[in-house]
Write a protein that holds these residues in place. Structure first.
Motif, PDB file in Angstrom:
ATOM      1  N   GLY A 273      49.714  55.792  41.321  1.00 50.31           N
ATOM      2  CA  GLY A 273      48.669  55.805  40.308  1.00 50.31           C
ATOM      3  C   GLY A 273      47.892  57.106  40.238  1.00 50.31           C
ATOM      4  N   GLY A 274      48.515  58.193  40.643  1.00 47.43           N
ATOM      5  CA  GLY A 274      47.853  59.500  40.635  1.00 47.43           C
ATOM      6  C   GLY A 274      47.230  59.878  41.969  1.00 47.43           C
ATOM      7  N   LYS A 275      47.183  58.924  42.890  1.00 47.61           N
ATOM      8  CA  LYS A 275      46.534  59.189  44.177  1.00 47.61           C
ATOM      9  C   LYS A 275      47.246  60.287  44.968  1.00 47.61           C
ATOM     10  CE  LYS A 275      45.460  55.532  46.631  1.00 47.61           C
ATOM     11  NZ  LYS A 275      45.649  54.434  47.621  1.00 47.61           N
ATOM     12  N   SER A 276      48.568  60.313  44.871  1.00 50.18           N
ATOM     13  CA  SER A 276      49.320  61.325  45.634  1.00 50.18           C
ATOM     14  C   SER A 276      48.951  62.733  45.191  1.00 50.18           C
ATOM     15  CB  SER A 276      50.821  61.101  45.469  1.00 50.18           C
ATOM     16  OG  SER A 276      51.244  59.959  46.182  1.00 50.18           O
ATOM     17  N   GLU A 277      48.879  62.941  43.874  1.00 47.77           N
ATOM     18  CA  GLU A 277      48.492  64.265  43.383  1.00 47.77           C
ATOM     19  C   GLU A 277      47.039  64.584  43.734  1.00 47.77           C
ATOM     20  OE1 GLU A 277      51.339  65.342  39.614  1.00 47.77           O
ATOM     21  OE2 GLU A 277      49.476  64.272  39.170  1.00 47.77           O
ATOM     22  N   GLU A 278      46.167  63.605  43.623  1.00 47.25           N
ATOM     23  CA  GLU A 278      44.755  63.852  43.930  1.00 47.25           C
ATOM     24  C   GLU A 278      44.565  64.257  45.386  1.00 47.25           C
ATOM     25  OE1 GLU A 278      42.995  60.190  42.744  1.00 47.25           O
ATOM     26  OE2 GLU A 278      43.000  60.696  40.602  1.00 47.25           O
ATOM     27  N   ARG A 279      45.251  63.564  46.282  1.00 47.80           N
ATOM     28  CA  ARG A 279      45.126  63.895  47.705  1.00 47.80           C
ATOM     29  C   ARG A 279      45.738  65.257  48.009  1.00 47.80           C
ATOM     30  NH1 ARG A 279      45.983  58.356  51.307  1.00 47.80           N
ATOM     31  NH2 ARG A 279      44.140  57.268  50.507  1.00 47.80           N
ATOM     32  N   MET A 280      46.866  65.544  47.375  1.00 47.43           N
ATOM     33  CA  MET A 280      47.477  66.848  47.593  1.00 47.43           C
ATOM     34  C   MET A 280      46.580  67.955  47.057  1.00 47.43           C
ATOM     35  SD  MET A 280      51.415  68.013  46.864  1.00 47.43           S
ATOM     36  CE  MET A 280      52.059  66.980  48.184  1.00 47.43           C
ATOM     37  N   GLY A 281      45.934  67.700  45.923  1.00 47.42           N
ATOM     38  CA  GLY A 281      45.001  68.678  45.368  1.00 47.42           C
ATOM     39  C   GLY A 281      43.871  68.993  46.339  1.00 47.42           C
ATOM     40  N   LYS A 282      43.350  67.971  46.998  1.00 47.98           N
ATOM     41  CA  LYS A 282      42.281  68.192  47.976  1.00 47.98           C
ATOM     42  C   LYS A 282      42.811  68.969  49.177  1.00 47.98           C
ATOM     43  CE  LYS A 282      39.681  64.088  46.599  1.00 47.98           C
ATOM     44  NZ  LYS A 282      39.205  62.736  46.986  1.00 47.98           N
ATOM     45  N   ALA A 283      44.059  68.675  49.565  1.00 48.25           N
ATOM     46  CA  ALA A 283      44.652  69.382  50.706  1.00 48.25           C
ATOM     47  C   ALA A 283      44.863  70.860  50.402  1.00 48.25           C
ATOM     48  CB  ALA A 283      45.975  68.733  51.093  1.00 48.25           C
ATOM     49  N   LEU A 284      45.043  71.192  49.124  1.00 45.44           N
ATOM     50  CA  LEU A 284      45.339  72.575  48.739  1.00 45.44           C
ATOM     51  C   LEU A 284      44.084  73.429  48.539  1.00 45.44           C
ATOM     52  CD1 LEU A 284      48.350  71.975  46.329  1.00 45.44           C
ATOM     53  CD2 LEU A 284      48.402  72.874  48.664  1.00 45.44           C
ATOM     54  N   ARG A 285      42.930  72.844  48.781  1.00 49.24           N
ATOM     55  CA  ARG A 285      41.685  73.637  48.737  1.00 49.24           C
ATOM     56  C   ARG A 285      41.647  74.587  49.945  1.00 49.24           C
ATOM     57  NH1 ARG A 285      37.467  68.603  47.965  1.00 49.24           N
ATOM     58  NH2 ARG A 285      37.921  68.063  45.795  1.00 49.24           N
ATOM     59  N   ASP A 286      40.595  75.382  49.990  1.00 49.61           N
ATOM     60  CA  ASP A 286      40.308  76.242  51.148  1.00 49.61           C
ATOM     61  C   ASP A 286      41.449  77.213  51.455  1.00 49.61           C
ATOM     62  OD1 ASP A 286      37.924  74.749  51.460  1.00 49.61           O
ATOM     63  OD2 ASP A 286      38.967  73.273  52.695  1.00 49.61           O
ATOM     64  N   GLY A 287      42.090  77.719  50.394  1.00 45.79           N
ATOM     65  CA  GLY A 287      43.111  78.739  50.573  1.00 45.79           C
ATOM     66  C   GLY A 287      44.515  78.231  50.811  1.00 45.79           C
ATOM     67  N   TYR A 288      44.691  76.917  50.892  1.00 48.82           N
ATOM     68  CA  TYR A 288      46.030  76.385  51.166  1.00 48.82           C
ATOM     69  C   TYR A 288      46.962  76.485  49.962  1.00 48.82           C
ATOM     70  CZ  TYR A 288      45.183  74.720  55.896  1.00 48.82           C
ATOM     71  OH  TYR A 288      44.942  74.672  57.247  1.00 48.82           O
ATOM     72  N   ARG A 289      46.398  76.558  48.745  1.00 54.02           N
ATOM     73  CA  ARG A 289      47.278  76.642  47.574  1.00 54.02           C
ATOM     74  C   ARG A 289      48.203  77.853  47.643  1.00 54.02           C
ATOM     75  NH1 ARG A 289      50.760  76.716  44.643  1.00 54.02           N
ATOM     76  NH2 ARG A 289      50.883  76.403  42.378  1.00 54.02           N
ATOM     77  N   LYS A 290      47.723  78.953  48.148  1.00 56.44           N
ATOM     78  CA  LYS A 290      48.534  80.166  48.174  1.00 56.44           C
ATOM     79  C   LYS A 290      49.686  80.073  49.165  1.00 56.44           C
ATOM     80  CE  LYS A 290      45.791  82.881  51.508  1.00 56.44           C
ATOM     81  NZ  LYS A 290      44.798  81.858  51.853  1.00 56.44           N
ATOM     82  N   LYS A 291      49.648  79.104  50.078  1.00 58.14           N
ATOM     83  CA  LYS A 291      50.740  78.918  51.032  1.00 58.14           C
ATOM     84  C   LYS A 291      51.869  78.063  50.472  1.00 58.14           C
ATOM     85  CE  LYS A 291      48.040  79.095  55.357  1.00 58.14           C
ATOM     86  NZ  LYS A 291      47.853  78.421  56.663  1.00 58.14           N
ATOM     87  N   ALA A 292      51.620  77.394  49.343  1.00 55.77           N
ATOM     88  CA  ALA A 292      52.519  76.348  48.870  1.00 55.77           C
ATOM     89  C   ALA A 292      53.356  76.767  47.674  1.00 55.77           C
ATOM     90  CB  ALA A 292      51.710  75.103  48.509  1.00 55.77           C
ATOM     91  N   PHE A 293      54.595  76.294  47.660  1.00 55.54           N
ATOM     92  CA  PHE A 293      55.415  76.272  46.453  1.00 55.54           C
ATOM     93  C   PHE A 293      55.307  74.835  45.958  1.00 55.54           C
ATOM     94  CE2 PHE A 293      59.083  75.806  43.781  1.00 55.54           C
ATOM     95  CZ  PHE A 293      59.208  77.036  43.151  1.00 55.54           C
ATOM     96  N   LEU A 294      54.569  74.654  44.879  1.00 48.42           N
ATOM     97  CA  LEU A 294      54.142  73.319  44.447  1.00 48.42           C
ATOM     98  C   LEU A 294      55.009  72.795  43.308  1.00 48.42           C
ATOM     99  CD1 LEU A 294      52.014  71.032  44.627  1.00 48.42           C
ATOM    100  CD2 LEU A 294      50.595  72.381  43.050  1.00 48.42           C
ATOM    101  N   MET A 295      55.599  71.634  43.542  1.00 46.40           N
ATOM    102  CA  MET A 295      56.404  70.968  42.516  1.00 46.40           C
ATOM    103  C   MET A 295      55.801  69.612  42.178  1.00 46.40           C
ATOM    104  SD  MET A 295      58.812  68.284  42.221  1.00 46.40           S
ATOM    105  CE  MET A 295      60.007  68.147  43.547  1.00 46.40           C
ATOM    106  N   THR A 296      55.799  69.281  40.892  1.00 38.04           N
ATOM    107  CA  THR A 296      55.498  67.903  40.495  1.00 38.04           C
ATOM    108  C   THR A 296      56.398  67.542  39.321  1.00 38.04           C
ATOM    109  OG1 THR A 296      53.722  66.283  40.215  1.00 38.04           O
ATOM    110  CG2 THR A 296      53.609  68.263  38.823  1.00 38.04           C
TER     111      THR A 296
END
Length: 306
Positions: A55-78
């Protein structure tokens, strides 16, 4: 952590990726965030997700995990389910908002599990138009598709793309020790992708855990078998820190299995795999989210898979 080229994109991705569905399962959101960050801190950079997971929870939780500079470490697929332009466009924007990012590295058409799906996506006013607009706007970098039902449907999707002078960057499909024996993606689709230098995303290395119930193989054997195929990344679901640490260790300890070792695993699984009993995503509707919720596909589209 070993890295591999993602088809002909020029991108390097970790040989193991973290599945998005399981990120939404832990009762404690903090554990979901810790799973993603532990993976990224230990060299796994490929993150899988989908607009409809939990129900969108997986993306929401991943979005929170990617804060604090973590987004730049990830190759993000959805992934998105919409088959028409308007539905697809809305789902892309929903995913960007939930994932708290201005771009998705790889966007895939989800659950290509019906023979009419390719025509719907490539039709005038179809979902591809929305995805191409998103790419031109910088919201999407690469485009692929995924499905778990039939290798023949995958081949039709590739053929339909070719007819429209379009080339996918990636294709995601089940690749595991059972698949080779029953309606095999490994035998029918994998050689086509390798020839065309399309990135191969292996999923369901343990068949959502069902393959392990056969008692024929261990989790690490499952991962190493799929990693020994010409995959760019093998995506595995991790619903706890213990499981993600197992995935990290499987990546670090990997050495390509020999032809004899691969053959031995296939011989061991041949009898129990012959009728698809342990590949229920091929033989039942249990894994067909858009069958149970056809409204995700858009107005007037049936969820029936035939």
């Amino acid at each position: 952590m070993p890295y591999r080229m993602l088809g002909s994109t020029g991108e390097k991705v970790s040989a193991i990726g973290i599945g998005g569905y399981h990120i939404g399962l832990p009762t404690d959101e903090k554990e979901s965030i810790a799973i993603v960050r532990t993976a990224l801190d230990n060299g796994i950079n490929f993150l899988d997700n989908c607009w409809d997971y939990n129900g969108g929870k997986s993306e929401e939780r991943m979005g929170k995990a990617l804060r604090d500079g973590y987004r730049k470490k990830a190759f993000l697929m959805t992934k998105i389910d919409g088959r028409d332009k308007a539905t697809a466009a809305k789902q892309i924007n929903d995913s960007l908002r939930r994932l708290q990012t201005d771009h998705i590295d790889l966007l895939q058409f989800h659950e290509i599990i019906r023979m009419p799906d390719p025509e719907r996506i490539f039709a005038p006013g179809g979902a591809l138009e929305a995805v191409l607009e998103a790419k031109r706007a910088g919201k999407v970098r690469y485009i692929g598709f995924t499905g778990h039902k039939s290798p023949d449907i995958h081949l039709k999707m590739l053929h339909t793309a070719e007819k429209h002078n379009f080339r996918f960057d990636t294709v995601q499909m089940p690749l595991n020790v059972m698949d080779s024996h029953y309606h095999s993606f490994e035998k029918k689709v994998l050689p086509v992708l390798v020839k065309q230098r399309i990135g191969v995303l292996g999923m369901k290395p343990m068949g959502a855990g069902i393959i392990l119930k056969s008692k024929m193989v261990t989790p690490v054997e499952c991962l190493h078998y799929a990693m020994s195929l010409p995959t760019s990344v093998v995506i595995t679901g991790c619903d706890s820190l213990a499981v993600v640490k197992q995935a990290i260790e499987a990546g670090r300890s990997f050495r390509k299995l020999s032809h004899g070792e691969m053959a031995s695993l296939l011989t061991r699984t041949a009898k129990v795999a012959a009728d698809g009993e342990y590949e229920m995503y091929k033989t039942s509707h249990d894994f067909d989210g858009t069958y149970h919720s056809p409204e995700w596909l858009g107005p007037g589209v049936s969820g029936e898979t035939g």
